[in-house]
Design an enzyme around this catalytic site. Structure first.
Site, short mmCIF file in Angstrom:
data_model
loop_
_atom_site.label_atom_id
_atom_site.label_comp_id
_atom_site.label_asym_id
_atom_site.label_seq_id
_atom_site.Cartn_x
_atom_site.Cartn_y
_atom_site.Cartn_z
N THR A 50 53.04 -17.38 18.36
CA THR A 50 54.41 -17.02 18.75
C THR A 50 55.50 -17.69 17.91
O THR A 50 56.53 -17.07 17.62
CB THR A 50 54.63 -17.41 20.24
OG1 THR A 50 53.51 -16.91 20.97
CG2 THR A 50 55.89 -16.81 20.79
N HIS A 59 69.51 -20.35 20.06
CA HIS A 59 70.37 -19.86 21.14
C HIS A 59 71.31 -20.94 21.64
O HIS A 59 70.94 -22.12 21.68
CB HIS A 59 69.51 -19.35 22.30
CG HIS A 59 68.79 -18.08 22.00
ND1 HIS A 59 69.46 -16.91 21.72
CD2 HIS A 59 67.47 -17.79 21.93
CE1 HIS A 59 68.57 -15.95 21.49
NE2 HIS A 59 67.35 -16.46 21.61
N SER A 353 60.97 -17.60 25.23
CA SER A 353 62.33 -17.81 24.71
C SER A 353 63.16 -18.52 25.77
O SER A 353 63.07 -18.18 26.94
CB SER A 353 62.96 -16.45 24.37
OG SER A 353 64.17 -16.64 23.70
N CYS A 452 58.60 -5.48 -2.50
CA CYS A 452 57.32 -4.93 -2.95
C CYS A 452 56.17 -5.54 -2.15
O CYS A 452 55.02 -5.14 -2.32
CB CYS A 452 57.12 -5.08 -4.45
SG CYS A 452 56.33 -6.58 -4.97
N CYS A 457 52.91 -9.92 -7.14
CA CYS A 457 52.56 -11.34 -7.20
C CYS A 457 51.31 -11.73 -6.44
O CYS A 457 50.76 -12.80 -6.69
CB CYS A 457 53.74 -12.18 -6.74
SG CYS A 457 54.24 -11.85 -5.06
#
Ligand SMILES: Cc1cc2nc3c(=O)[nH]c(=O)nc-3n(C[C@H](O)[C@H](O)[C@H](O)COP(=O)(O)OP(=O)(O)OC[C@H]3O[C@@H](n4cnc5c(N)ncnc54)[C@H](O)[C@@H]3O)c2cc1C
Ligand SMILES: Cc1cc2nc3c(=O)[nH]c(=O)nc-3n(C[C@H](O)[C@H](O)[C@H](O)COP(=O)(O)OP(=O)(O)OC[C@H]3O[C@@H](n4cnc5c(N)ncnc54)[C@H](O)[C@@H]3O)c2cc1C
Ligand code: SF4
Lengths: 493, 414, 120
Positions: A50, A59, A353, A452, A457
Site C-alpha cells: 500500500t 493531508h 488513509s 516510453c 532503458c
C-alpha cells in the site's frame, strides 16, 4: 507450531513486521534510542504494498472525525512533514489543495469539512469562490472550493525508502524476503518464525498493512478482519502536468469510504487520476479493470477537462486495508493497541488513509507505549540525515560539466525520457538496502517511469544489474519473488 | 564550456542520418557531424537480423545489419565525422545542440540540424490494457533487442498483441528459438503488417492470426500466467461472452510506433497530430528554420529503403539551404483525402521536385490516387489493392507545380 | 486446382492465383514481375525459405553474431538448419559475409555472418 530445527537467527529488543511507510517510520524513530531493532519484510523491497500505491498527498486533516486518532496523527504528520522531508532528502511540496463544489448542497458539505478541520486544528482553511480557483489552477472547474494551504504532495516510495535507509544507517537490521509465518509467546517476549529462520525479540510490532489481521491472529488476537478495497489510478504524461499545480478533489461521499476520484500532481510533474473504491476478494489483487479506467476518465474530466485518453502513460492500483466492510461503509479509526494478554505485542490494524501522512506520529505513539515499560536511552550516534540520489538533469550546466569530469558515468544518459544517467542508475543499484529488482531501481532512480516506460532503458538497466552483481539472466526479478524477467540465454555458452 | 560551430549536425546515426550524411558529402558539404547515442551506428537495423532489406535500393535481399553496414562503410570512407556514445539532451530553436558523453558536456551551434532520431514503441500504458502487472510483458522491439543483441531469452510461450511487422517477425523468431507462439491478436479487422510477413512469419509456422480481437486482461502477480482475449465490435469494444483465456508466460505488444519527438518539441517544432512527427515542407524543413527531419522521426516507415531515399532528398535541400537562405516561396498546404491517414510533406513551396508519401486509412481495392493543383492533375497511380501497411509514394516534377496554389491528394474508387 | 498465395520475394507482396494440376503449373496471375511466377511454381512444388538467426561468439564485443543463409532452403528443413546454427560457436573477429557453415545440412546453401564482431 515452531519448527525447533530451524536455527535461531538473531535476538532483538524490537522486531517490526512489515516495511511499509509505518514500519519504516517506526524503524527510523526507534533508531534514535539504544535498542537492537530489526524489520522483517516478506517482499524483495520495502514499500511493495500500500505505501507505494497511493496518491502521495500529505493531508491537512480536515477529512477525519474530530477526536479520532486519524485526525490527531494526520494533523501532526502534516505539520511536521517538512522537517522530516528535509532531513532525509525527499521531494515534498506544500502545494495546497482545492476541494471543489458546484452547488449549494456542495457548499454546505464544504462548510462542514472546514468546521471539522478547524476542530482538528488544521490551520488556514478557507472557502473560496470560482475566481480564486481560476487564479490557482485555471484548468480546474468549480463554483466554489475549500482551500487548504497546508496540504502537500510527496513521493511516497522515496519517502518510505528514505526512512528505511536512514534506519539502516542508524543500525537497524532489515531482513527482506522474510515472511512471518507464526509467532509464539515465550518468557521474555516472542519467537517469530519466518520463511528463512526464527527470530526472537522482547517486543513485536505489527505493521503488516493488508495482512495485519493475519499477523494479529498469530498471537491470538482474532477480532479484526481486513476488507481489501481497491483504488485504481491513471498516470498522465508530464505534458499536462503544468496545468495542475495543486491537488483538486471533488466533495467526498463519506459513505463510499474514499475521498472521491481526484487529480493529484506528483512531485515529478505527472498527474494521478483516481482512486476508485471497490471492495475486492484478494488482498493484493492490484489489477486494473477497463470499466474503472473508463470511470476515472469520465469523473476526472468533470473537474479537469484537459484530461484525455492519449495522455495516459500507465495505470496502477492500490488496496486500502479497511476495517469496515462494503455494507458498513465509511471509515473506522486506526487501531493501535497493547493488550495485557499479549504483553509487548503492539498491534496496529486498519492503517488506511491518511496513514502515509500519519506514519511518523503513529511511530512516536508506539514508542511512547514502549517507553511505559522500558527505559529508553538516546542513541548518541543517531544521525537524522540521509542523502538521496543526486539528480543530474536538475543541476546547472557548470555543475553537470564538473560532475561528468568527476564521474564519467554522469555523461551516459540511460533513460532518455526522464534524463537519468548511468551514475544515478548505479547509485540506485548500490542502494543501502541491497534491493536489486527492476522496479526497485526504477522507483529509486525514476528511470523507466517516463512516457516510453522503459522502452529504451530497461535493457541497459537489466544489463547493469547483471554486471554489477554478477547475476544470471534468470535471477533478474521485476518486483516480487518469482517475477522472473528472463528465462535464460538464447545461446547458452 | 565553449560552443563549437558546425555546418550540419545530424542527430541519430540510423539509416536516415547515415544516408543524409553521405548524400551531403557527395554534394561537397565538408563540415558534417553525426551524433549517435549508441556505441555503434546503424540504428534500429542493428537488431533487425531478418532479411528483406534493400530490395528497392540495392536489388538484393539483405538483412538489417548488412543494409546498415553499406551506409556505415560509405560514411566512414567519406571521412565524415561521427561521435558515438553521445546523447543529445537539448535542442533549441536557434539550432544550439547540447549533448553529453563520458568525455563531457558538449554545446554545438549548427547552420542546419537534421533530426534523425527514429521512433519509439507504444506501450501497454499507452493502450491501457487492464489487469495485473507481472513480469513477461514486452514490446516487440524490446523483445527483439533482448534476443538479437543481448542473447537474452525472454520467454517460452507467447501471445502477440497487434499484427505490426515487428510483432510478426518476433513470432517467427521466437518459434525458431523453440518458444511456442499461441497466436497473434489484432483489434482491427485487417492485419497491420505486410502480407508477406503474414505468410512467412505466421502461416509457415501455423501460428493463428485473429482479427477483430484484443487482449482485455493480463493475469499473474509474479510472471505472466496468461491473458484474456475478447472479440471486438466495429467500434473496438469487447463483445461480452467472447472472452477466452490463453495460457502464456510472455505477452508481446506490437501496437504501433511513434516518432521520437522529445527534442523536436523542445526546439518548438510544430507536430502533425496524424503522423505525430514534425510538419514539414517538401524540403523536409520543419516549422523552425534550419531544422530538418527524415526517417522514422518524421513518420513511421515500414521499409528502410524509403527511409534512405527520403534522407537523400532531404540532403539535397539542406545542401541548397547551406548555400543560400531559401527564396521564400510561400508554403501552402497539401490537403489529404479523407481516405488517407496523412501526407508527408504537409506543406509545399513548389520550388523543387516533389515526392508525397502517404498511407490509406483502411484497405482499399481498385483505387486511383492522384495529386491535383486547381483543376490540373499532376500525377495518378492505380492500385489493385492499397493497404495501410504500405506507404505510397507519388512524385511530381518541379516544372509542373504552381507556387502558392494548394495541392490535393485525391483517392478515387474505380 | 486453384490456389492463392502471397509472394514473399519483395515487399509488394503480390497476391498470386495459381492454377495447377498435380505438379504442372497451368497459369500464375497477379505477379507484378517475373520473380512472382517463379515463386509460385516453387511454392507449389517445394516451398523454400531463407532464414535468419544468431550464432554464439566467443571473445567478441557482442555475445552473438547475426547470420542468414545464402539462399532459400526447403521449408521442411528449417528446423534441421536451426539445430546446426544453435550448436555452433565461433571465435571473434567475425566479418560480414564470412561463411560460418558451408553447405548447411547438405542443402547447398551456406550460413553467413551479417554483422562484424570485433575482438574485445
Ligand atoms: C488508493 C489509496 C490512496 C491513498 N492515498 C493516501 C494519501 O494520499 N495520503 C495518505 O496519507 N495516505 C494515503 N493512503 C493510505 C496509505 O497509503 C496507507 O495508510 C499506508 O501506506 C499504510 O502503510 P503501512 O506501512 O501500514 O502498510 P503497507 O505499506 O501495506 O506495509 C505493510 C508491509 O508489511 C509487509 N507484510 C505483510 N505481512 C507480512 C508478513 N507476514 N511478514 C513480513 N512482512 C509482511 C508487507 O509486505 C508490506 O510491505 C492511501 C491508500 C490507498 C490504498
Ligand atoms: C523494430 C523495427 C523493425 C523494422 N523492421 C523492418 C524490416 O523488416 N524491413 C524494413 O525494410 N524496415 C524495417 N523497419 C523500418 C526501418 O528499419 C526503419 O524505418 C529505419 O531503420 C528508420 O531509420 P531511422 O534512421 O529513421 O531511425 P533509427 O534506425 O531508429 O535510427 C535512429 C538513431 O538515432 C539515435 N538517437 C535517437 N535519439 C538520439 C539522441 N537524443 N541523441 C543521439 N542519438 C539519438 C538512435 O540511437 C538511433 O541509432 C523496422 C523498424 C523498426 C522500428
Ligand atoms: S511478384 Fe514480383 S513484385 Fe510482386 S511481390 Fe513477388 S517479387 Fe515483388
Amino acid at each position: 507450531m515452531m519448527n525447533k530445527q530451524t536455527a535461531l537467527q538473531k535476538r532483538y529488543d524490537v522486531l517490526i513486521i512489515g516495511s511499509g511507510v509505518v514500519g519504516s517510520a517506526l524503524a527510523r524513530e526507534l533508531s534514535r534510542y539504544q535498542l537492537n531493532v530489526a524489520v522483517l519484510e516478506k517482499e524483495l523491497d520495502v514499500c511493495t504494498e500500500t505505501s507505494g500505491r497511493n496518491s502521495g498527498v500529505i493531508h491537512a486533516g480536515f477529512n477525519n472525525k474530530p477526536g479520532s486518532l486519524m485526525a490527531k496523527f494526520c494533523v501532526e504528520g502534516c505539520l511536521g512533514y517538512g522537517v522530516v522531508a528535509d532531513e532525509i532528502d525527499i521531494p515534498f511540496s506544500r502545494t495546497g489543495k482545492l476541494v471543489v463544489g458546484f452547488d449549494d448542497e456542495d457548499r454546505k458539505k464544504l462548510q462542514a469539512l472546514k468546521e471539522a478541520g478547524e476542530q482538528n486544528g488544521v490551520p488556514g482553511l478557507e472557502i473560496v469562490e470560482s475566481d480564486v480557483i481560476r487564479d490557482k489552477a485555471p484548468a480546474i472547474l468549480g463554483e466554489m472550493a475549500l482551500y487548504s494551504p497546508m496540504t502537500g504532495i510527496t513521493n511516497p516510495f522515496l519517502y518510505t525508502v528514505a526512512l528505511a535507509e536512514n534506519a539502516v544507517q542508524n543500525g537497524v537490521s532489515l531482513w527482506l524476503n522474510h515472511e512471518v509465518t507464526a509467532i509464539e509467546q515465550v518468557d521474555d517476549g516472542y519467537q517469530v518464525q519466518t520463511t528463512q529462520g526464527v527470530f526472537e525479540s522482547r517486543w513485536v510490532i505489527n505493521c503488516a498493512g493488508l495482512f495485519a489481521d493475519r499477523v494479529a491472529r498469530m498471537v491470538g488476537i482474532d477480532d479484526y478482519t481486513i476488507y481489501p478495497c481497491r483504488g485504481e489510478y491513471l498516470v498522465l504524461d508530464k505534458e499536462l502536468g503544468s496545468q495542475l499545480p495543486l491537488p483538486a478533489y471533488p466533495v467526498p461521499n463519506i459513505r463510499e469510504g474514499g475521498l472521491g476520484i481526484h487529480l493529484t500532481p506528483t512531485t515529478d510533474g505527472n498527474i494521478l487520476v483516481g482512486p476508485s473504491t471497490d471492495y475486492i476478494d484478494e488482498h493484493t489483487d492490484y489489477g486494473t479493470t477497463r470499466s474503472i479506467l473508463d470511470l476515472l476518465m469520465r469523473e476526472g474530466r468533470k473537474i479537469f477537462p484537459p484530461l484525455n485518453p492519449s495522455a495516459v502513460i500507465r495505470t496502477f492500483a492500490g488496496v486500502r486495508p479497511k476495517l469496515v466492510s462494503r455494507t458498513t461503509g465509511g471509515y473506522a479509526d486506526f487501531v493501535i493497541e497493547h493488550r495485557p494478554e499479549t504483553r509487548h505485542f503492539i498491534n496496529m490494524v486498519g492503517l488506511e488513509s491518511p496513514g502515509l501522512t500519519a506514519a511518523v506520529p503513529i511511530a512516536r505513539n508506539v514508542i511512547s507505549i514502549i517507553g511505559e515499560y522500558e527505559d529508553l536511552r538516546e542513541n548518541p550516534s543517531f544521525n537524522p540525515c540521509r542523502e538521496g540520489i543526486l539528480s543530474f538533469k536538475d543541476q546547472t550546466p557548470e555543475r553537470q560539466e564538473s560532475l561528468i569530469h568527476e564521474n564519467p558515468d554522469y555523461g551516459v544518459v540511460v533513460c532518455r525520457c526522464e534524463g537519468i544517467t548511468q551514475a544515478e542508475i548505479l547509485a540506485a543499484i548500490r542502494n543501502p538496502l541491497g534491493v536489486t529488482t527492476l522496479s526497485g531501481i526504477k522507483n529509486r532512480s525514476r528511470a523507466m517511469m517516463g512516457r516510453c516506460q522503459g522502452g529504451y532503458c530497461q535493457i541497459r538497466i537489466a544489463e547493469l544489474i547483471m554486471a554489477e552483481q554478477n547475476r544470471s539472466e534468470e535471477s533478474v526479478m521485476l518486483a516480487r519473488k518469482g517475477s522472473r524477467t528472463f528465462v535464460g540465454k538464447v545461446r547458452p555458452s | 564550456m565553449t560552443t563549437q560551430n558546425r555546418s550540419v549536425i545530424i542527430i541519430g546515426g540510423g539509416p536516415a542520418g547515415l544516408a543524409a550524411a553521405a548524400a551531403l558529402r557527395q554534394q561537397g558539404v565538408e563540415d558534417i557531424l553525426i551524433l549517435e547515442r549508441e556505441h555503434d551506428l546503424g540504428g534500429i537495423l542493428r537488431q533487425c537480423i531478418h532479411d528483406g532489406f534493400g530490395l528497392t535500393r540495392f536489388k538484393e535481399a539483405l538483412s538489417g545489419p548488412e543494409y546498415a553496414a553499406r551506409f556505415v562503410d560509405t560514411v566512414q570512407q567519406a571521412g565524415i565525422e561521427v561521435m558515438t556514445d553521445i546523447t543529445v539532451t537539448e535542442l533549441h530553436a536557434d539550432r544550439t545542440v547540447v549533448a553529453t558523453a563520458r568525455s563531457g558536456r558538449y554545446v554545438f551551434k549548427a547552420q542546419a540540424v537534421i533530426l534523425a532520431m527514429g521512433c519509439r514503441e507504444r506501450t501497454r500504458g499507452a493502450i491501457q490494457i487492464p489487469g495485473s502487472r507481472p513480469a513477461g510483458v514486452y514490446t516487440a522491439g524490446i523483445a527483439q533487442a533482448y534476443m538479437n543483441l543481448k542473447n537474452i531469452m525472454i520467454g517460452r510461450s507467447a501471445v502477440i498483441l497487434g499484427s505490426g511487422d515487428i510483432g510478426l517477425i518476433m513470432a517467427r523468431r521466437l518459434t525458431l528459438e523453440g518458444a511456442s507462439v499461441k497466436g497473434v491478436f489484432e483489434i482491427q479487422p485487417y492485419p497491420s503488417g505486410l502480407p508477406r510477413n503474414i505468410t512467412q512469419c505466421l502461416d509457415d509456422y501455423d501460428i493463428p492470426l485473429f482479427l477483430s480481437h484484443t487482449v482485455t486482461a493480463i493475469h499473474g502477480t509474479k510472471r505472466l500466467t496468461g491473458v484474456t482475449v475478447s472479440q471486438v465490435d466495429s467500434s473496438f469494444r469487447p463483445i461480452p461472452d467472447t472472452e477466452k483465456e490463453w495460457t502464456c508466460d510472455t505477452l508481446i505488444l506490437s501496437v504501433g510506433l511513434i516518432p521520437e519527438n522529445e527534442l523536436s518539441k523542445m526546439a518548438g517544432v510544430l507536430l502533425d497530430p496524424r503522423t505525430k512527427g514534425p510538419r514539414v515542407d517538401e524540403h523536409y524543413q520543419t516549422s523552425v528554420a534550419g531544422i530538418f527531419a527524415a526517417g522514422n522521426v518524421l513518420h513511421v516507415h515500414d521499409l528502410v529503403d524509403f527511409v534512405s531515399l527520403e534522407a537523400e532528398r532531404l540532403a539535397e535541400s539542406v545542401g541548397d539551404y547551406l548555400k543560400q537562405a531559401p527564396a521564400d516561396e510561400e508554403a501552402v498546404p497539401v490537403e489529404a483525402d479523407p481516405e488517407l491517414a496523412y501526407t508527408v510533406p504537409q506543406l509545399v513551396r513548389a520550388d523543387r521536385d516533389l515526392t508525397v508519401s502517404c498511407r490509406v486509412r483502411r484497405p482499399l481495392n481498385r483505387v486511383r490516387i492522384s495529386i491535383w493543383q486547381n483543376d490540373q492533375k499532376h500525377v495518378t497511380r492505380r492500385f489493385r489493392r492499397a493497404i495501410p501497411a504500405e506507404m505510397i509514394h507519388l512524385t511530381v516534377p518541379k516544372e509542373k507545380l504552381v507556387p502558392g496554389e494548394p495541392l490535393k491528394v485525391v483517392v478515387e474508387h474505380e | 486446382m486453384n490456389k492463392t498465395l502471397t509472394c514473399v520475394i519483395c515487399p509488394n507482396g503480390c497476391q498470386l492465383t495459381v492454377d495447377y494440376e498435380g505438379v504442372t503449373i497451368q497459369s500464375v496471375e497477379g505477379a507484378l514481375c517475373s520473380k512472382g511466377n517463379q515463386y509460385a511454381e516453387q511454392e507449389i512444388l517445394d516451398p523454400k525459405r531463407n532464414i535468419a538467426s544468431s550464432v554464439r561468439v566467443t571473445g567478441g564485443k557482442a555475445p552473438l553474431v547475426s547470420v542468414r543463409l545464402t539462399g532459400p532452403i526447403p521449408k521442411k528443413k528449417i528446423f534441421d538448419v536451426m539445430a546446426e546454427i544453435r550448436a555452433l560457436s565461433v571465435a571473434a573477429p567475425v566479418e560480414i559475409g564470412q561463411v560460418l557453415i558451408a553447405d548447411v545440412s547438405g542443402l547447398g546453401q551456406d550460413v553467413i555472418a551479417t554483422k562484424r564482431i570485433d575482438r574485445i
